[in-house]
Scaffold this motif. Structure first.
Motif, PDB file in Angstrom:
ATOM      1  N   PHE A 162      45.185  48.250   2.386  1.00 51.52           N
ATOM      2  CA  PHE A 162      43.928  48.885   1.748  1.00 51.52           C
ATOM      3  C   PHE A 162      44.859  50.182   0.875  1.00 51.52           C
ATOM      4  CE2 PHE A 162      41.120  52.131   0.188  1.00 51.52           C
ATOM      5  CZ  PHE A 162      40.181  50.847  -1.117  1.00 51.52           C
ATOM      6  N   GLY A 163      44.809  50.918   1.839  1.00 53.90           N
ATOM      7  CA  GLY A 163      45.396  52.103   2.012  1.00 53.90           C
ATOM      8  C   GLY A 163      46.700  52.611   1.222  1.00 53.90           C
ATOM      9  N   GLN A 178      27.511  37.563   1.295  1.00 52.97           N
ATOM     10  CA  GLN A 178      26.089  38.010   1.332  1.00 52.97           C
ATOM     11  C   GLN A 178      25.128  38.345   0.273  1.00 52.97           C
ATOM     12  OE1 GLN A 178      28.965  40.097   1.265  1.00 52.97           O
ATOM     13  NE2 GLN A 178      28.972  41.344   2.583  1.00 52.97           N
ATOM     14  N   ALA A 183      35.323  54.710   4.827  1.00 58.50           N
ATOM     15  CA  ALA A 183      36.257  54.448   5.287  1.00 58.50           C
ATOM     16  C   ALA A 183      37.795  54.018   3.934  1.00 58.50           C
ATOM     17  CB  ALA A 183      36.468  52.599   5.372  1.00 58.50           C
ATOM     18  N   SER A 196      29.873  53.842   5.671  1.00 56.64           N
ATOM     19  CA  SER A 196      31.170  53.739   6.274  1.00 56.64           C
ATOM     20  C   SER A 196      31.789  53.007   5.613  1.00 56.64           C
ATOM     21  CB  SER A 196      30.415  53.583   8.156  1.00 56.64           C
ATOM     22  OG  SER A 196      30.436  51.941   8.336  1.00 56.64           O
ATOM     23  N   LEU A 197      31.835  51.978   4.869  1.00 55.28           N
ATOM     24  CA  LEU A 197      32.851  51.524   4.466  1.00 55.28           C
ATOM     25  C   LEU A 197      33.685  52.393   2.784  1.00 55.28           C
ATOM     26  CD1 LEU A 197      31.268  47.934   3.836  1.00 55.28           C
ATOM     27  CD2 LEU A 197      33.275  48.732   5.043  1.00 55.28           C
ATOM     28  N   GLY A 251      33.151  33.791  -1.599  1.00 54.12           N
ATOM     29  CA  GLY A 251      33.737  35.073  -0.541  1.00 54.12           C
ATOM     30  C   GLY A 251      32.597  36.186  -0.344  1.00 54.12           C
ATOM     31  N   GLU A 252      31.576  36.326  -1.178  1.00 49.94           N
ATOM     32  CA  GLU A 252      30.785  37.586  -1.380  1.00 49.94           C
ATOM     33  C   GLU A 252      29.118  37.220  -0.329  1.00 49.94           C
ATOM     34  OE1 GLU A 252      32.009  40.353  -2.080  1.00 49.94           O
ATOM     35  OE2 GLU A 252      33.113  39.230  -3.685  1.00 49.94           O
ATOM     36  N   PHE A 304      36.622  53.755  12.571  1.00 44.41           N
ATOM     37  CA  PHE A 304      35.341  53.819  12.609  1.00 44.41           C
ATOM     38  C   PHE A 304      34.811  53.698  13.273  1.00 44.41           C
ATOM     39  CE2 PHE A 304      36.850  55.317   8.899  1.00 44.41           C
ATOM     40  CZ  PHE A 304      35.763  56.290   8.106  1.00 44.41           C
ATOM     41  N   ASP A 341      27.021  49.684   3.375  1.00 40.12           N
ATOM     42  CA  ASP A 341      27.426  50.217   4.466  1.00 40.12           C
ATOM     43  C   ASP A 341      27.952  51.570   3.907  1.00 40.12           C
ATOM     44  OD1 ASP A 341      28.049  51.430   7.505  1.00 40.12           O
ATOM     45  OD2 ASP A 341      28.896  49.160   7.876  1.00 40.12           O
ATOM     46  N   LEU A 371      31.868  45.013  -3.946  1.00 38.93           N
ATOM     47  CA  LEU A 371      30.644  44.216  -3.198  1.00 38.93           C
ATOM     48  C   LEU A 371      28.938  44.703  -3.746  1.00 38.93           C
ATOM     49  CD1 LEU A 371      31.737  46.432  -0.018  1.00 38.93           C
ATOM     50  CD2 LEU A 371      31.626  43.790  -0.244  1.00 38.93           C
ATOM     51  N   LEU A 399      41.265  56.302   3.604  1.00 34.37           N
ATOM     52  CA  LEU A 399      42.715  55.942   3.114  1.00 34.37           C
ATOM     53  C   LEU A 399      42.778  56.277   1.797  1.00 34.37           C
ATOM     54  CD1 LEU A 399      41.605  52.416   4.520  1.00 34.37           C
ATOM     55  CD2 LEU A 399      42.641  53.598   5.596  1.00 34.37           C
ATOM     56  N   GLY A 400      42.337  56.781   1.362  1.00 35.35           N
ATOM     57  CA  GLY A 400      42.902  57.583   0.214  1.00 35.35           C
ATOM     58  C   GLY A 400      42.112  57.553  -1.161  1.00 35.35           C
ATOM     59  N   ALA A 449      33.743  49.482  10.465  1.00 37.94           N
ATOM     60  CA  ALA A 449      33.396  49.769   8.850  1.00 37.94           C
ATOM     61  C   ALA A 449      34.984  48.454   8.510  1.00 37.94           C
ATOM     62  CB  ALA A 449      33.452  50.899   8.267  1.00 37.94           C
ATOM     63  N   LEU A 450      35.100  47.480   8.266  1.00 40.43           N
ATOM     64  CA  LEU A 450      35.878  46.901   7.569  1.00 40.43           C
ATOM     65  C   LEU A 450      35.518  46.331   6.117  1.00 40.43           C
ATOM     66  CD1 LEU A 450      37.734  44.627  10.629  1.00 40.43           C
ATOM     67  CD2 LEU A 450      38.298  46.704   9.750  1.00 40.43           C
ATOM     68  N   PHE A 451      36.617  45.866   5.071  1.00 41.02           N
ATOM     69  CA  PHE A 451      35.904  45.329   3.758  1.00 41.02           C
ATOM     70  C   PHE A 451      35.735  44.371   4.486  1.00 41.02           C
ATOM     71  CE2 PHE A 451      38.765  49.474   2.374  1.00 41.02           C
ATOM     72  CZ  PHE A 451      37.957  50.026   2.808  1.00 41.02           C
ATOM     73  N   PRO A 452      34.717  43.980   3.721  1.00 36.13           N
ATOM     74  CA  PRO A 452      34.189  42.662   3.765  1.00 36.13           C
ATOM     75  C   PRO A 452      34.828  41.369   2.500  1.00 36.13           C
ATOM     76  CG  PRO A 452      32.297  43.287   3.274  1.00 36.13           C
ATOM     77  CD  PRO A 452      32.925  44.803   3.755  1.00 36.13           C
ATOM     78  N   HIS A 453      35.106  42.040   1.713  1.00 41.95           N
ATOM     79  CA  HIS A 453      35.300  41.669   0.317  1.00 41.95           C
ATOM     80  C   HIS A 453      36.934  40.886   0.309  1.00 41.95           C
ATOM     81  CE1 HIS A 453      35.810  45.486  -0.419  1.00 41.95           C
ATOM     82  NE2 HIS A 453      36.211  44.886  -2.151  1.00 41.95           N
ATOM     83  N   ARG A 480      44.838  49.245  10.171  1.00 42.13           N
ATOM     84  CA  ARG A 480      44.220  49.344   8.834  1.00 42.13           C
ATOM     85  C   ARG A 480      44.721  51.109   8.449  1.00 42.13           C
ATOM     86  NH1 ARG A 480      38.748  49.305   6.344  1.00 42.13           N
ATOM     87  NH2 ARG A 480      38.355  50.869   7.968  1.00 42.13           N
ATOM     88  N   ALA A 481      44.029  51.736   9.765  1.00 39.68           N
ATOM     89  CA  ALA A 481      44.241  53.402  10.080  1.00 39.68           C
ATOM     90  C   ALA A 481      46.536  53.361   9.839  1.00 39.68           C
ATOM     91  CB  ALA A 481      43.407  53.753  11.065  1.00 39.68           C
ATOM     92  N   HIS A 532      39.106  35.781   7.014  1.00 39.86           N
ATOM     93  CA  HIS A 532      38.301  36.925   6.843  1.00 39.86           C
ATOM     94  C   HIS A 532      37.292  37.418   7.567  1.00 39.86           C
ATOM     95  CE1 HIS A 532      36.206  36.908   3.221  1.00 39.86           C
ATOM     96  NE2 HIS A 532      36.707  36.360   2.907  1.00 39.86           N
TER      97      HIS A 532
END
Lengths: 284, 391
Positions: free
Chosen positions: B100-101, A280, A182, A178-179, A277-278, B83, A176, A201, A186-187, B87-91, B157-158, B141
């Motif tokens: 994260f930031g 997908q 994102a 957008s990830l 945990g992955e 977003f 995705d 991922l 976030l920097g 757009a959260l990180f699935p892992h 998160r933001a 999760h």
């Protein structure tokens, strides 16, 4: 799952039962029996004799898998990031060798790597041997490339690289977007976006790539026979000998096959545990 | 209010020659809740992405605190984004998503790189979980969270990075109505508590009116009107704004003199002035500003053609000389009855003619509009089903 059209799967289920499950049961039965029909563990006791071959098989398969990963991941990544034009060309180039018969491809490598093969002739022609002999005082007339472990690994990498590239590519291209935005938001700079988001991922793709390269590599017999000669015998060759060769002993052959299978399964379970945990996980 | 923080100066954006944003001029104050409102394709998300740094305007400038930031990449802007689909990180779990930031190396004022201590990260994440009411969820999760919870994680998160500005791209779009209302209050509360600027993108006018300090109404890549929610509702600049914000009857009128507008050949008192004598204008009359009176006492007389019970009021469609009005009233008037109406001067709003004139504000196709609305309510369910299939 109860479904009205589940009978459509019947042909495949029957096929699986006949062609996959039944032979595996046969292998298990053979592995525990003697030619006289008695039950025994002798076949496994003799396994110690072949430790060298076991070690060599897993070693070479591991090396080939690592090389495939190192070559394949960057390629898959670049492919996924480039435009569709590049993707199409790269895809054709990756698939092209697979349209040529496997044995033929490997024969071609024999012709290239022979002591008086294409590559050595080329070195001769450009005066490489004269140069080396002049400097080191040796009398080289060829490089020994065929019938080495290097040649076997080369054959494995060449034949199985696409199986590493494709699953990784298909995971990365489906990420995705957008990830990634994102993460940047976030920097994270590009390197961190890769390390913290893209790479973790893409692990399911790496996992299935590794499986699809490692398993056929560890059990190959054609590559090792053609490029490795008699001194680089692998498990595949050992098993083949028990069934077709002079050492005819299908009971021992089955035992070796069974042990190999168990080791491979254990490897895979451990690896899959890593990637837990992955959800997908994309299996191709 | 307070000082200006962001300025878009004559920003134009074109993709493959197609103009998406057309000369946007906009300034955003510190600690302001500003909403970009408009139908899909109006350029509101593009505007947000320009501020976030994901897109560079084709021409024009973006200033942040007086500094031009056109080419500053997103990771170097004091701006964070929530977003559209989170757009959260699935892992990563909830905690690690929020952290994260914070875990990324920062650069201080002197250009030195440093990292936050594990203790400070923990403290800030926990604080943020408190703000968004997700205490106890840190090990969860992402896939185990509901839409509303994911939404909160995305906000946390933001916000945990303490941005000067938070950009929100239709953040409530995927939530059901009840949850959306709750989250609207929640967001407003968070914005006031944290004292930061929110730039909020939505196509939902109710949401915009309820939450914003300033609303920017956009259409076709252009800003149609900027103002407080009250301004936008009470003093729409053109037929588009009047129609997009709330319900409105928009009629052709002629401005006879200051304070007098003529509709259907009758003169009405109004509060508007500053038009030419006899200038053709658009007249907006909100459905709730109309009083129903007995026929012989009415300024206008008409026939009721449809009545719909809406809970608080009836939506009554009345035919006046062939033009159908929507009137929202608590008095029940049966279909085919003759009624009169009265409109107070402050219920009449006069607008200059624009290219939107004549496109909106007529309720003769009201029933069709209802069908559209009921169609639209089917769509989200279909989308949900598709989502389930994908899973």
């Amino acid at each position: 799952m109860k479904n009205k059209i589940s009978w459509l799967a019947a042909p495949y289920v029957i096929w699986m039962a006949l062609i996959v499950v039944a032979p595996i049961i046969m292998v298990v039965i053979y592995a525990f029996t003697t030619a006289q029909g008695g039950i025994t563990l002798d076949n496994f006791a003799r396994m110690g004799t072949y430790t060298v071959i076991f070690t060599r098989s897993f070693q070479l398969a591991l090396v080939a898998t690592i090389i495939c990963l190192l070559l394949g991941y960057p390629l898959a990544y670049v492919m996924a990031k480039e435009g569709p034009g590049f993707q199409r060309i790269a895809m054709v180039l990756i698939m092209l060798p697979m349209w040529v018969n496997f044995l033929l491809r490997t024969y071609a490598w024999m012709a290239i790597l022979e002591n008086n093969g294409i590559l050595n002739n080329f070195f001769e022609a450009i005066g490489l041997f004269d140069l080396i002999n002049g400097i080191f005082g040796t009398d080289l007339t060829y490089f020994r490339m065929i019938r080495t472990q290097g040649a076997v690994v080369l054959g494995m990498v060449y034949n199985y690289l696409p199986f590493m590239v494709l699953p990784i590519y298909s995971v990365i291209i489906k990420l995705d977007h957008s990830l990634l935005e994102a993460a940047r938001d976030l920097g994270a700079n590009s390197a961190l976006v890769f390390r913290k988001v893209i790479f973790p991922l893409s692990l399911p793709g790496v996992l299935s790539g590794v499986t699809m390269v490692f398993v056929p590599s560890v059990s190959t017999f054609a590559i090792s026979r053609m490029l490795g000669g008699n001194n680089q015998m692998l498990l595949g060759n050992l098993i083949e000998q028990q069934f077709l060769g002079g050492a005819y002993n299908p009971y021992l052959g089955s035992a070796i096959a069974l042990v190999m299978m168990v080791i491979v399964i254990v490897c895979m379970v451990v690896m899959n545990h890593f990637g837990e945990g992955e959800e997908q996980a994309v299996m191709l | 209010m307070s000082k200006e923080l962001i300025r878009l100066s004559n920003c134009t954006m074109a993709f493959d020659g197609e103009v998406v944003l057309d000369g946007i001029n906009l300034y955003i104050n510190d600690k302001e809740f500003l909403t970009l409102l408009g139908p899909s394709g109006c350029g509101k998300t593009t505007t947000l992405r320009i501020i976030g740094g994901f897109q560079t305007p084709t021409s024009g400038d973006v200033f942040f605190d007086g500094v031009r930031i056109n080419s500053v990449p997103p990771h170097k802007r004091a701006v964070n984004t929530v977003f559209q689909k989170y757009a959260l990180f699935p892992h990563l779990n909830v905690y690690e998503n929020i952290a994260f930031g914070l875990r990324l190396a920062k650069t201080d004022k002197d250009g030195k790189r440093y990292k936050l201590s594990e203790k400070e990260i923990d403290q800030r994440v926990m604080e943020m979980l408190e703000v968004v009411n997700l205490r106890g969820f840190e090990k969860r999760h992402i896939s185990q969270l509901s839409g509303g919870q994911q939404q909160r994680v995305a906000i946390a998160r933001a916000l945990v990075n303490r941005p000067k500005v938070l950009l929100l791209d239709e953040p409530l779009g995927a939530l059901d109505l009840k949850l959306r209302k709750d989250m609207q209050n929640e967001l407003k509360r968070i914005q006031q508590a944290m004292e930061i600027t929110f730039i909020y993108v939505t196509h939902d006018q109710e949401e915009a009116l309820a939450m914003s300090d300033t609303v920017v109404v956009m259409d076709a890549g252009k800003i149609q009107q900027i103002g407080t929610p009250e301004d936008i509702y009470n003093e729409p600049k053109n037929a588009f704004v009047a129609d997009f914000i709330g319900e409105s009857n928009i009629l052709d009128g002629i401005m006879r003199e200051d304070g007098v507008v003529e509709i259907f050949n009758r003169k009405f008192k109004c509060l508007d002035s500053g038009f030419e004598k006899d200038e053709p204008v658009d007249v907006v009359i909100r459905p709730e500003d109309v009083d129903i009176v007995p026929e012989n006492e009415g300024q206008l007389k008409g026939t009721v053609t449809s009545v719909t019970f809406k809970g608080v009021h009836y939506d009554t469609i009345v035919d006046f000389y062939g033009f159908k009005w929507l009137i929202q009233t608590t008095d029940f008037c049966p279909v085919d009855s003759r009624i009169g109406i009265k409109i107070d001067p402050d219920g009449i709003h006069v607008m200059k003619k624009s290219h939107y004139s004549g496109m909106f504000g007529d309720y003769s196709s009201y029933s069709e509009e209802y069908e559209e609305i009921s169609d639209a309510s089917i769509d989200p369910e279909e989308e949900e089903q598709e989502d389930e299939n994908e899973e």
